[in-house]
Design an enzyme around this catalytic site. Structure first.
Site, PDB file in Angstrom:
ATOM      1  N   HIS A  83     -10.745  -1.203   5.489  1.00 48.87           N
ATOM      2  CA  HIS A  83     -10.367  -0.629   6.784  1.00 48.87           C
ATOM      3  C   HIS A  83     -10.948   0.768   6.997  1.00 48.87           C
ATOM      4  O   HIS A  83     -10.700   1.369   8.043  1.00 48.87           O
ATOM      5  CB  HIS A  83      -8.837  -0.575   6.872  1.00 48.87           C
ATOM      6  CG  HIS A  83      -8.251   0.354   5.851  1.00 48.87           C
ATOM      7  ND1 HIS A  83      -8.330   0.109   4.493  1.00 48.87           N
ATOM      8  CD2 HIS A  83      -7.621   1.534   5.972  1.00 48.87           C
ATOM      9  CE1 HIS A  83      -7.772   1.100   3.840  1.00 48.87           C
ATOM     10  NE2 HIS A  83      -7.326   1.981   4.704  1.00 48.87           N
ATOM     11  N   ASP A  84     -11.656   1.297   6.024  1.00 46.52           N
ATOM     12  CA  ASP A  84     -12.174   2.667   6.125  1.00 46.52           C
ATOM     13  C   ASP A  84     -13.683   2.731   6.312  1.00 46.52           C
ATOM     14  O   ASP A  84     -14.260   3.822   6.259  1.00 46.52           O
ATOM     15  CB  ASP A  84     -11.833   3.454   4.845  1.00 46.52           C
ATOM     16  CG  ASP A  84     -10.364   3.824   4.781  1.00 46.52           C
ATOM     17  OD1 ASP A  84      -9.732   3.942   5.842  1.00 46.52           O
ATOM     18  OD2 ASP A  84      -9.855   3.997   3.660  1.00 46.52           O
ATOM     19  N   GLU A 116      -6.819   3.744  -5.400  1.00 44.96           N
ATOM     20  CA  GLU A 116      -7.996   4.219  -4.659  1.00 44.96           C
ATOM     21  C   GLU A 116      -8.402   5.541  -5.295  1.00 44.96           C
ATOM     22  O   GLU A 116      -7.633   6.497  -5.283  1.00 44.96           O
ATOM     23  CB  GLU A 116      -7.631   4.421  -3.187  1.00 44.96           C
ATOM     24  CG  GLU A 116      -8.860   4.724  -2.347  1.00 44.96           C
ATOM     25  CD  GLU A 116      -8.524   5.266  -0.958  1.00 44.96           C
ATOM     26  OE1 GLU A 116      -9.368   5.140  -0.072  1.00 44.96           O
ATOM     27  OE2 GLU A 116      -7.433   5.837  -0.772  1.00 44.96           O
ATOM     28  N   ASP A 138      -2.787   4.602  -2.491  1.00 40.59           N
ATOM     29  CA  ASP A 138      -3.676   5.374  -1.631  1.00 40.59           C
ATOM     30  C   ASP A 138      -4.095   6.681  -2.318  1.00 40.59           C
ATOM     31  O   ASP A 138      -3.233   7.409  -2.837  1.00 40.59           O
ATOM     32  CB  ASP A 138      -2.894   5.690  -0.337  1.00 40.59           C
ATOM     33  CG  ASP A 138      -3.770   6.295   0.734  1.00 40.59           C
ATOM     34  OD1 ASP A 138      -4.654   5.596   1.226  1.00 40.59           O
ATOM     35  OD2 ASP A 138      -3.563   7.480   1.066  1.00 40.59           O
ATOM     36  N   ASP A 171       0.858  -1.187   0.000  1.00 44.54           N
ATOM     37  CA  ASP A 171       0.000   0.000   0.000  1.00 44.54           C
ATOM     38  C   ASP A 171       0.894   1.236   0.000  1.00 44.54           C
ATOM     39  O   ASP A 171       1.500   1.585   1.011  1.00 44.54           O
ATOM     40  CB  ASP A 171      -0.843  -0.041   1.288  1.00 44.54           C
ATOM     41  CG  ASP A 171      -2.101   0.780   1.187  1.00 44.54           C
ATOM     42  OD1 ASP A 171      -2.073   1.794   0.475  1.00 44.54           O
ATOM     43  OD2 ASP A 171      -3.105   0.415   1.834  1.00 44.54           O
TER      44      ASP A 171
HETATM   45  C1  NOJ Z   1      -7.221   6.340   2.251  1.00 50.54           C
HETATM   46  C2  NOJ Z   1      -6.858   5.288   3.244  1.00 50.54           C
HETATM   47  O1  NOJ Z   1      -7.546   4.108   2.922  1.00 50.54           O
HETATM   48  C3  NOJ Z   1      -7.239   5.831   4.607  1.00 50.54           C
HETATM   49  O2  NOJ Z   1      -7.157   4.861   5.609  1.00 50.54           O
HETATM   50  C4  NOJ Z   1      -6.351   7.014   4.888  1.00 50.54           C
HETATM   51  O3  NOJ Z   1      -6.761   7.604   6.096  1.00 50.54           O
HETATM   52  C5  NOJ Z   1      -6.441   8.060   3.781  1.00 50.54           C
HETATM   53  N1  NOJ Z   1      -6.389   7.480   2.481  1.00 50.54           N
HETATM   54  C6  NOJ Z   1      -5.300   9.030   3.884  1.00 50.54           C
HETATM   55  O4  NOJ Z   1      -4.088   8.408   3.570  1.00 50.54           O
END
Ligand code: NOJ
Length: 621
Positions: free
Chosen positions: A404-405, A333, A275, A180
């Site tokens: 995870h978000d 992402e 990311d 990642d």
């Molecule tokens: C996306 C990530 O999945 C998240 O966990 C993170 O807080 C933000 N990007 C900032 O890097």
């Protein structure tokens, strides 16, 4: 095409950016693009969005929208003939969040040796590739998404040798490892930023500064600008104030990133999850955003960076410098990109990224993560189906419900847990029988749920804590604030993996860094291994079925029914599969339900009716 106030909506949506931005605005207003495609409303001019939005868009926003549409790249990828077969289209991915997966050294924090310990388990599911969330050296403002040194490992997680071993142990088991990489920002403790603060002009130009902040807001609440007395300037941070955005327009920054990526590819990593990579290019001059458009899309200013002016160019350069020479896979992402703009990023003739994650199905139309509402699974279906049918053969969707978000999808659909087994198996059915690459998030395979946090002191996530503070000062009652925090906190997905029913869920033999879900006594890997009817073994069966029948990977996708109650679709080439899903907690009669026995179903007893959340796959002749 030049867009003016007089352009008709049906023409605006003919370009990739017009299509996606209008779709996105309508989605935020709880409407569908079909109102423009399929009704006379398409004949209206763009200015009439003001009345369609019931006053939410004003004249200024419409002008900002027109300027935005005129400023975006609209290159279309050419149509390719048929699907290129590739390993990652057939693969099943598993996401590991290292901090919460397995603690091997009794400090209450998951680590790399812990992951290695569990590789046989992951492989036993039928997984082909692992995405591991960041393990780089970091002060941990955002659990590792704030990187201090891209070539070192966070001491709590282990050493570089541990990561090398992780890579080779994955390979020994026939699995790939993608890492990642956070290329949009660094930690404020990164050497580059420290040099910038010391006034080194070369490094100041690695970041984005302003003497007076613009109105952009951070994803983690408040302004996106932080003042530094050392430089007497404000630095941009789209996320936490310790995550400072890099200036990708500086060729030196791009070169540094490519060197880092090549460092990891040379060590044997098979690719990357990138990311928020779609945010790396920002509009020149960093102008103010339109607050209305920003709010509708997500945050003020986002129209100036969600698919910035040089994004495609930089991704192509990254591909040329790093990915292509190594034959590496990448999933980006890309929040905010719709289907057409995503085609620009992932079309197989575009030489940018292999795949991307887009998130519109994760919340219901018009809703955001911290909103209080009852999630309706039928409302995510049109979005999922669209990616199946409109993304084209030259692109390949990712399939996921958890990461995870986000709070756990099974808890959003079924907060009481009454249909826990059925709902989790229903989600698995979609994950493994739709077209695209399935991503399992750790714990989904055993049906891990949200956690009943009882007090703000139990939360760890910076976003949660910032949002809590912001809401507390906003006039909401304490209990409303807590309800919203519980609805949206990312910590639900970050509680320790539930390996067994022992005190710390088998995650660690000491108190973990974050609360353990008390339901680990009944939801855990150990018990589910022993139960042939468990969610865990159901995942294994579905993955095996998918591997046995390439039709479930490459076969065509045809929607047969998508209503408030039922989703039915067919996957076909030389074989045909019918998948029928009850999206409700009620029993339903449906003529679509075949009389024959399903290949796999979450209900073992035959019934003429569709049972609550029943999801079955049939082979049909
Ligand atoms: C996306 C990530 O999945 C998240 O966990 C993170 O807080 C933000 N990007 C900032 O890097």
């Amino acid at each position: 095409m030049e867009i003016t106030r007089k352009t008709r909506l049906k023409d605006v949506i003919k370009t990739p950016s017009g299509h996606d931005i209008i779709a996105r605005l309508l989605y935020s207003l709880g409407m569908d693009l079909d109102v423009i495609r399929k009704t006379p409303l398409g004949l209206l001019k763009i200015g009439s969005l003001k009345s369609l939005s019931m006053g939410k868009l004003n004249d200024r926003s419409i002008d900002a929208l027109i300027a935005l549409l005129g400023s975006l790249n609209d290159e279309e990828a050419s149509e390719s003939e048929g699907i290129n077969e590739t390993w990652w289209k057939e693969a099943v991915f598993y996401q590991v969040y290292p901090r919460s997966f397995k603690d091997s050294n009794s400090d209450g924090i998951g680590d790399i040796p812990g992951i290695i310990e569990k590789l046989d388990y992951i492989r036993s599911l039928g997984v082909d590739a692992i995405w591991c969330s960041p393990f780089f050296d970091s002060p941990n403002a955002d659990n590792g998404y704030d990187i201090r040194d891209y070539r070192e490992i966070m001491p709590e997680f282990g050493t570089l040798d541990d990561v090398k071993r992780l890579i080779s142990e994955c390979h020994i088991r026939g699995m790939k490892l993608i890492i990642d990489l956070v290329m949009n920002h660094t930690s404020d403790e990164h050497e580059w930023f420290r040099k910038a603060l010391a006034g080194d002009p070369q490094y100041m130009d690695y970041y984005m500064w302003k003497d007076t902040p613009n109105n952009w807001t951070s994803f983690f609440a408040g302004s996106a600008w932080r003042y530094f007395s050392e430089t007497d300037k404000y630095a941009l941070h789209l996320f936490a104030d310790k995550q400072i955005d890099l200036n990708w327009d500086n060729p030196q920054v791009r070169k540094e990133m490519y060197d880092i990526a090549n460092f990891w590819l040379d060590l044997g990593a098979d690719g990357f999850r990138l990311d928020v990579v779609s945010f790396i290019s920002k509009k020149e001059g960093l102008p103010d955003g339109d607050p209305t458009i920003g709010k509708l899309i997500s945050f003020t200013g986002i129209e100036h960076y969600f698919h910035g002016p040089h994004l495609d160019e930089y991704l192509r350069e990254f591909n040329r410098e790093c990915l292509a020479p190594h034959g590496a896979y990448t999933v980006g992402e890309c929040p905010g990109n719709g289907i057409m703009m995503s085609r620009m990023i992932t079309g197989n003739d575009r030489e940018e990224l292999s795949q991307l994650f887009s998130f519109d199905h994760i919340d219901n139309p018009g809703k955001k993560r911290f909103d209080l509402y009852d999630f309706d699974p039928s409302k995510m279906i049109p979005e999922l189906v669209r990616w199946q049918t409109e993304y084209s053969d030259r692109c390949w969707p990712t399939l996921f419900f958890d990461n995870h978000d986000n709070p756990r999808m099974c808890s959003k659909i079924d907060p009481s847990g009454h249909y826990h087994g059925a709902v989790n198996k229903m989600l698995a059915m979609m994950l493994f029988t739709m077209r695209g690459t399935p991503y399992i998030y750790q714990g989904s395979e055993i049906g891990m749920t949200n956690c009943q946090f009882s007090d703000i002191s139990e939360f760890r996530d910076i976003e949660t804590l910032n949002v809590f503070e912001e809401m507390t000062g906003s006039g909401l009652s304490d209990s409303d604030v807590m309800k919203r925090i519980l609805a949206g906190s990312r910590d639900h997905a970050r509680i320790p993996m539930q390996w067994n029913s022992s005190e710390n869920a088998g995650f660690s033999d000491t108190a973990p860094w974050i609360k353990v879900n008390p339901n680990h006594t009944s939801i855990n890997v150990h018990d589910e291994e022993l139960d042939t009817d468990s969610i865990l073994n159901y995942y294994r069966k579905l993955i095996a079925l998918r591997k046995q029948h390439k039709t479930l990977v490459y076969g065509s996708f045809k929607k047969l029914r998508s209503s408030k109650k039922i989703l039915a679709y067919e996957r076909a080439d030389d074989e045909r599969f019918l998948i029928i899903i009850n999206l409700t907690p009620n029993e339903i009669r449906s003529s679509l339900k075949p009389l024959s026995r399903p290949l796999i179903s979450n209900y073992s007893q035959p019934s003429r009716k569709l049972m609550p959340y029943e999801a079955s796959v049939y082979m049909i002749s």
